[in-house]
Design a protein around this motif. Sequence first.
Motif, mmCIF file in Angstrom:
data_model
loop_
_atom_site.group_PDB
_atom_site.id
_atom_site.type_symbol
_atom_site.label_atom_id
_atom_site.label_comp_id
_atom_site.label_asym_id
_atom_site.label_seq_id
_atom_site.Cartn_x
_atom_site.Cartn_y
_atom_site.Cartn_z
ATOM 1 N N ASP A 114 32.756 27.181 -44.966
ATOM 2 C CA ASP A 114 31.639 28.033 -44.758
ATOM 3 C C ASP A 114 30.879 27.616 -43.544
ATOM 4 N N LEU A 115 29.981 28.291 -43.248
ATOM 5 C CA LEU A 115 29.229 27.928 -42.096
ATOM 6 C C LEU A 115 28.636 26.501 -42.038
ATOM 7 N N GLY A 116 28.057 26.243 -43.316
ATOM 8 C CA GLY A 116 27.524 24.832 -43.436
ATOM 9 C C GLY A 116 28.476 23.625 -43.186
ATOM 10 N N THR A 117 29.733 23.822 -43.497
ATOM 11 C CA THR A 117 30.717 22.711 -42.714
ATOM 12 C C THR A 117 30.682 22.735 -41.479
ATOM 13 N N ASN A 118 30.540 23.932 -40.791
ATOM 14 C CA ASN A 118 30.588 23.739 -39.249
ATOM 15 C C ASN A 118 29.342 22.878 -38.840
ATOM 16 N N VAL A 119 28.210 23.359 -39.202
ATOM 17 C CA VAL A 119 26.947 22.604 -38.655
ATOM 18 C C VAL A 119 27.039 21.169 -39.131
ATOM 19 N N ASP A 120 27.565 20.856 -40.496
ATOM 20 C CA ASP A 120 27.559 19.440 -40.873
ATOM 21 C C ASP A 120 28.412 18.569 -39.956
ATOM 22 N N ALA A 121 29.692 19.178 -40.008
ATOM 23 C CA ALA A 121 30.682 18.429 -39.095
ATOM 24 C C ALA A 121 30.047 18.228 -37.430
ATOM 25 N N MET A 122 29.622 19.355 -36.791
ATOM 26 C CA MET A 122 29.078 19.062 -35.647
ATOM 27 C C MET A 122 27.980 18.068 -35.438
ATOM 28 N N ALA A 123 27.281 17.855 -36.660
ATOM 29 C CA ALA A 123 26.249 16.811 -36.652
ATOM 30 C C ALA A 123 26.576 15.390 -36.761
ATOM 31 N N GLY A 124 28.137 15.474 -37.048
ATOM 32 C CA GLY A 124 28.513 14.086 -37.163
ATOM 33 C C GLY A 124 28.505 13.556 -38.772
ATOM 34 N N ASN A 125 28.625 14.803 -39.563
ATOM 35 C CA ASN A 125 28.407 14.392 -41.157
ATOM 36 C C ASN A 125 29.951 14.299 -41.825
ATOM 37 N N ASN A 126 29.890 13.772 -43.027
ATOM 38 C CA ASN A 126 31.113 13.738 -43.821
ATOM 39 C C ASN A 126 31.151 15.155 -44.483
ATOM 40 N N THR A 127 31.863 15.971 -44.307
ATOM 41 C CA THR A 127 31.865 17.207 -45.031
ATOM 42 C C THR A 127 32.615 17.363 -46.342
ATOM 43 N N VAL A 128 32.226 18.503 -47.064
ATOM 44 C CA VAL A 128 33.062 18.827 -48.154
ATOM 45 C C VAL A 128 34.658 18.893 -47.837
ATOM 46 N N LEU A 129 34.778 19.707 -46.665
ATOM 47 C CA LEU A 129 36.187 19.914 -46.198
ATOM 48 C C LEU A 129 36.890 18.570 -46.026
ATOM 49 N N GLN A 130 36.320 17.609 -45.370
ATOM 50 C CA GLN A 130 36.834 16.381 -44.889
ATOM 51 C C GLN A 130 37.143 15.738 -46.036
ATOM 52 N N LYS A 131 36.142 15.598 -47.002
ATOM 53 C CA LYS A 131 36.605 15.041 -48.377
ATOM 54 C C LYS A 131 37.628 15.592 -49.182
ATOM 55 N N GLY A 132 37.871 16.726 -48.831
ATOM 56 C CA GLY A 132 39.079 17.522 -49.460
ATOM 57 C C GLY A 132 40.366 17.062 -48.637
ATOM 58 N N ILE A 133 40.241 16.957 -47.481
ATOM 59 C CA ILE A 133 41.354 16.722 -46.449
ATOM 60 C C ILE A 133 41.892 14.974 -47.029
ATOM 61 N N GLU A 134 40.842 14.209 -47.441
ATOM 62 C CA GLU A 134 41.277 12.563 -47.684
ATOM 63 C C GLU A 134 41.955 12.664 -48.939
ATOM 64 N N GLU A 135 41.354 13.667 -49.671
ATOM 65 C CA GLU A 135 41.989 13.429 -51.178
ATOM 66 C C GLU A 135 43.398 13.988 -51.348
ATOM 67 N N ILE B 272 36.929 20.928 -35.509
ATOM 68 C CA ILE B 272 35.724 20.041 -35.700
ATOM 69 C C ILE B 272 36.061 19.184 -36.663
ATOM 70 N N VAL B 273 36.388 19.506 -37.813
ATOM 71 C CA VAL B 273 36.496 18.745 -39.139
ATOM 72 C C VAL B 273 37.514 17.665 -38.891
ATOM 73 N N ALA B 274 38.751 18.198 -38.336
ATOM 74 C CA ALA B 274 39.867 17.094 -37.667
ATOM 75 C C ALA B 274 39.278 16.035 -36.795
ATOM 76 N N ALA B 275 38.400 16.364 -35.746
ATOM 77 C CA ALA B 275 37.907 15.262 -34.908
ATOM 78 C C ALA B 275 37.115 14.389 -35.772
ATOM 79 N N GLN B 276 36.210 15.058 -36.457
ATOM 80 C CA GLN B 276 35.044 14.258 -36.972
ATOM 81 C C GLN B 276 35.744 13.325 -38.119
ATOM 82 N N ALA B 277 36.800 13.761 -38.800
ATOM 83 C CA ALA B 277 37.280 12.935 -39.813
ATOM 84 C C ALA B 277 38.216 11.856 -39.506
ATOM 85 N N THR B 278 38.573 11.661 -38.114
ATOM 86 C CA THR B 278 39.365 10.569 -37.751
ATOM 87 C C THR B 278 38.872 9.131 -37.898
ATOM 88 N N THR B 279 37.692 8.909 -37.734
ATOM 89 C CA THR B 279 37.110 7.760 -37.634
ATOM 90 C C THR B 279 37.020 7.130 -39.388
#
Length: 448
Positions: A276-297, A321-328
């Motif tokens: 959703d749009l919240g994941t967009n904003v969260d990821a661009m703000a540099g936060n660990n999003t629910v989608l990033q957590k799902g990728i790791e799991e 966005i989430v892919a780049a943000q998740a790398t670290t």
Amino acid sequence: MTVSNIGVSGGAGGITAKYDDLAALGDLTGDVAGDTLKTAVAGHKFLAEPDVLASSLLNPGGVVKFEAAMAVALDGPNGLTATSAGIGLRGEALKATRIAYEMADELAAKGLDASRWFAGLAVATNPVGAALVGGGAIATDVYLNYDGDWQKWLVDHPGMVDTLVGMSPGMLSALGIPVDLATNLDLLAATYPDSDAVVTDSRTTNPDAPGNLGDLLDGLARRNSSDKFESDQNPDPANLDVQIIRDANGKVTGYVVDIPGTKEWNAPFTTKGANDLGTNVDAMAGNNTVLQKGIEEALRRAGAQDTGAPVMLVGHSQGGIVAAQATTDLVSNGYNVTHVLTAGSPVGRIEVPGAVQVLSLENRNDIVPHLDASGNPDSPNRTTVEFDNQQNTVGGNHQIQENYTDAARELDRGSDPSVQRYKDGLGAFTGGSSSEMRTYRVDREGGK
């Protein structure tokens, strides 16, 4: 329209790589200066060599000439000592030039941000005047040259998105809220509550292993629109693929994660699915999003942490966005992330570990990559490919199929050094004999 006018920046052939070459040349020049000085110091020993001094009794004139010649060779205007100093100065000059270039680039970027900030302040201070001057000129252009089609005007002027996003902090500051763009994103992200991820196994299939960039983006297109490509099956509720690549002996060589774009455009203070749009904003703000957590799991379930095999993240729009943000975080948590491929994603302000190679594809008429009001870094591990494929609609310029997939196919046929270096490192993902696709659904805990 077809893909044309491909331009590449960053990567192994980019400007920053050239800056690094300057620094390396400066270090090498310094080493040469040091070796030359050592030779000069060693040469001075011959001036007081006992055998030379003893020979002065037999041939005093010859010794005098020898001593004079050695002194000139060692300490004269063009001698080894002076040469060493000159080489050393050249080495320091090369390193100083690199620093000057980098400072100039940084100041230019900050100057652009500052100019947009002040423009936003001016608009907020005098909105009527700005509407009459700026807005009037744009409206006139739209109705005279675009038959009133605002969408066509916008995709013909995508840089306007950079300008408007960059102006937003100045506009808020005029209201008594002194902010910059990063603070803006943090404030907006706070209006979208995040949550833990609930990951559900969907199904397992065995598609052909990808062989190049075009195949990788075709796989992402299938994940993004599974109902279009899999009409003979029930609609797939999943929103994440992990493709396990194996060699001829069945050994895992790599993992490819497909991350699609935004699916739900919800208002602040509401939550929808993981895309959703919240994941967009969260990821661009540099936060660990629910989608990033799902990728790791999902990667954990697929065994990526156990095998240590290379991981590649492939994302479109929000997915990039989430892919780049998740790398670290993924690297810190033990996953061997080596490559990221983004398509139509605003990732310019996201930091990525230097060991992770990123290739970002951007249609010049796609407004989405402009949403961060920033160009992508020109660094040895960040390569950006811009191309033209004007389809005259926001959706058409942003779609994966017949747009970003076509650009990837062109890159497969090309030989740009930066892109080639990136492709040369994809063997773990594009050189497999077979693959297993594990598909997952990521939801928000307690939500949709």
